[in-house]
Design a protein around this motif. Sequence first.
Motif, mmCIF file in Angstrom:
data_model
loop_
_atom_site.group_PDB
_atom_site.id
_atom_site.type_symbol
_atom_site.label_atom_id
_atom_site.label_comp_id
_atom_site.label_asym_id
_atom_site.label_seq_id
_atom_site.Cartn_x
_atom_site.Cartn_y
_atom_site.Cartn_z
ATOM 1 N N PHE A 1 1.033 -1.088 0.053
ATOM 2 C CA PHE A 1 -0.168 0.662 0.398
ATOM 3 C C PHE A 1 1.371 1.117 -0.242
ATOM 4 N N LYS A 2 0.984 1.750 -1.084
ATOM 5 C CA LYS A 2 1.750 3.125 -1.046
ATOM 6 C C LYS A 2 0.514 4.596 -1.076
ATOM 7 N N PRO A 3 0.749 5.121 -0.551
ATOM 8 C CA PRO A 3 -0.087 6.302 -0.643
ATOM 9 C C PRO A 3 0.262 6.768 -1.869
ATOM 10 N N THR A 4 -0.395 7.701 -2.151
ATOM 11 C CA THR A 4 -0.436 8.514 -3.450
ATOM 12 C C THR A 4 -1.747 9.527 -3.663
ATOM 13 N N GLU A 5 -0.962 10.812 -3.893
ATOM 14 C CA GLU A 5 -2.177 11.708 -4.459
ATOM 15 C C GLU A 5 -2.775 12.239 -5.530
ATOM 16 N N VAL A 6 -3.993 12.003 -5.364
ATOM 17 C CA VAL A 6 -4.588 11.978 -6.878
ATOM 18 C C VAL A 6 -5.710 13.630 -6.739
ATOM 19 N N SER A 7 -5.288 14.076 -7.830
ATOM 20 C CA SER A 7 -6.036 15.134 -8.134
ATOM 21 C C SER A 7 -7.170 15.435 -9.327
ATOM 22 N N ILE A 8 -8.569 16.203 -8.528
ATOM 23 C CA ILE A 8 -9.396 16.402 -9.950
ATOM 24 C C ILE A 8 -9.357 17.553 -10.298
ATOM 25 N N ILE A 9 -9.803 17.687 -11.714
ATOM 26 C CA ILE A 9 -9.751 18.785 -12.144
ATOM 27 C C ILE A 9 -10.875 19.580 -13.163
ATOM 28 N N LEU A 10 -11.776 20.452 -12.937
ATOM 29 C CA LEU A 10 -12.542 20.577 -13.384
ATOM 30 C C LEU A 10 -12.129 21.689 -14.380
ATOM 31 N N MET A 11 -12.261 21.427 -15.676
ATOM 32 C CA MET A 11 -11.990 23.114 -16.662
ATOM 33 C C MET A 11 -12.623 23.537 -16.759
ATOM 34 N N ASN A 12 -12.756 24.777 -17.733
ATOM 35 C CA ASN A 12 -13.822 25.510 -18.751
ATOM 36 C C ASN A 12 -13.556 24.786 -19.519
ATOM 37 N N GLU A 13 -14.298 25.894 -20.850
ATOM 38 C CA GLU A 13 -14.162 25.429 -22.458
ATOM 39 C C GLU A 13 -12.863 25.602 -23.281
ATOM 40 N N LYS A 14 -12.424 26.089 -22.314
ATOM 41 C CA LYS A 14 -10.596 26.575 -22.454
ATOM 42 C C LYS A 14 -9.479 25.481 -22.180
ATOM 43 N N GLY A 15 -10.432 24.414 -21.891
ATOM 44 C CA GLY A 15 -9.592 23.676 -21.185
ATOM 45 C C GLY A 15 -8.445 24.158 -19.992
ATOM 46 N N GLU A 16 -8.682 25.289 -19.418
ATOM 47 C CA GLU A 16 -7.800 26.195 -17.953
ATOM 48 C C GLU A 16 -8.862 25.487 -16.355
ATOM 49 N N PRO A 17 -8.153 25.192 -15.736
ATOM 50 C CA PRO A 17 -9.097 24.867 -14.774
ATOM 51 C C PRO A 17 -9.465 25.829 -13.808
ATOM 52 N N LEU A 18 -10.834 24.735 -13.545
ATOM 53 C CA LEU A 18 -11.835 25.975 -12.419
ATOM 54 C C LEU A 18 -11.597 25.804 -11.021
ATOM 55 N N ARG A 19 -11.871 24.581 -10.589
ATOM 56 C CA ARG A 19 -11.457 23.873 -9.136
ATOM 57 C C ARG A 19 -10.731 22.786 -9.543
ATOM 58 N N THR A 20 -10.251 23.268 -8.439
ATOM 59 C CA THR A 20 -9.021 21.536 -8.388
ATOM 60 C C THR A 20 -9.450 21.218 -7.043
ATOM 61 N N TRP A 21 -9.697 19.465 -6.801
ATOM 62 C CA TRP A 21 -9.548 18.798 -5.104
ATOM 63 C C TRP A 21 -8.325 17.767 -4.996
ATOM 64 N N ASN A 22 -7.949 17.991 -4.444
ATOM 65 C CA ASN A 22 -6.532 16.902 -4.562
ATOM 66 C C ASN A 22 -6.559 16.524 -3.391
ATOM 67 N N VAL A 23 -6.956 14.911 -3.213
ATOM 68 C CA VAL A 23 -7.038 14.164 -2.359
ATOM 69 C C VAL A 23 -5.943 13.413 -1.943
ATOM 70 N N VAL A 24 -5.601 13.690 -0.265
ATOM 71 C CA VAL A 24 -4.573 13.520 0.029
ATOM 72 C C VAL A 24 -4.211 11.789 0.679
ATOM 73 N N ASN A 25 -3.223 11.422 0.055
ATOM 74 C CA ASN A 25 -2.986 9.862 0.731
ATOM 75 C C ASN A 25 -3.753 8.288 0.856
ATOM 76 N N ALA A 26 -4.001 8.641 -0.409
ATOM 77 C CA ALA A 26 -5.174 7.883 -1.417
ATOM 78 C C ALA A 26 -4.301 6.495 -1.363
ATOM 79 N N ILE A 27 -5.575 5.502 -0.803
ATOM 80 C CA ILE A 27 -5.222 4.342 -1.031
ATOM 81 C C ILE A 27 -5.975 3.824 -1.948
ATOM 82 N N PRO A 28 -5.747 2.192 -2.416
ATOM 83 C CA PRO A 28 -6.993 1.148 -3.160
ATOM 84 C C PRO A 28 -7.396 0.580 -1.801
ATOM 85 N N ARG A 29 -8.436 0.908 -2.521
ATOM 86 C CA ARG A 29 -9.613 0.218 -1.613
ATOM 87 C C ARG A 29 -11.039 -1.117 -2.218
ATOM 88 N N LYS A 30 -11.175 -0.787 -3.927
ATOM 89 C CA LYS A 30 -11.962 -2.257 -4.314
ATOM 90 C C LYS A 30 -11.707 -1.652 -5.860
#
Length: 145
Positions: free
Chosen positions: A88-117
């Motif tokens: 189990f090697k935790p990693t960071e995951v970023s979910i990036i919502l973008m606008n019509e130009k491909g620019e980030p609008l909002r980013t959720w940075n998930v900390v210490n994610a590990i596989p569950r299922k």
Amino acid sequence: MSDYYPPWGFYYQVKFGISQNKNDARFQTVSGLSVEYDMEEYKEGGENRFVHKLPVRTKYADLALKRGMLTDSEVIKWFLNAFRDREFKPTEVSIILMNEKGEPLRTWNVVNAIPRKWVISDLNASENSVVIETMELSYRYFTIQ
């Protein structure tokens, strides 16, 4: 002055700290970005109209990601290492919502994610459908940028 219009929820990408593969950023759905408080009830002597509810700690839901199955994926190798070898090697995951130009609008940075299922959709010879893999991750918390 222009009126504000909420962003569309279909233009996003998911970045894993363990993968630079562009296909590992493409997902059909992302769910589980939620946070809530566990509440502790406290009954005060002599006060019978209500019970005090006090916040105790935050609780984050598991993150669920769905996509068409990939045959070459660093994320799946990470999952297999966890399930097969118990690495189990935790990693960071970023979910990036973008606008019509491909620019980030909002980013959720998930900390210490590990596989569950990890779930593969049913294989059915009478249907013509894409094989979908669903990945669930447990994590400590997320931040918003």
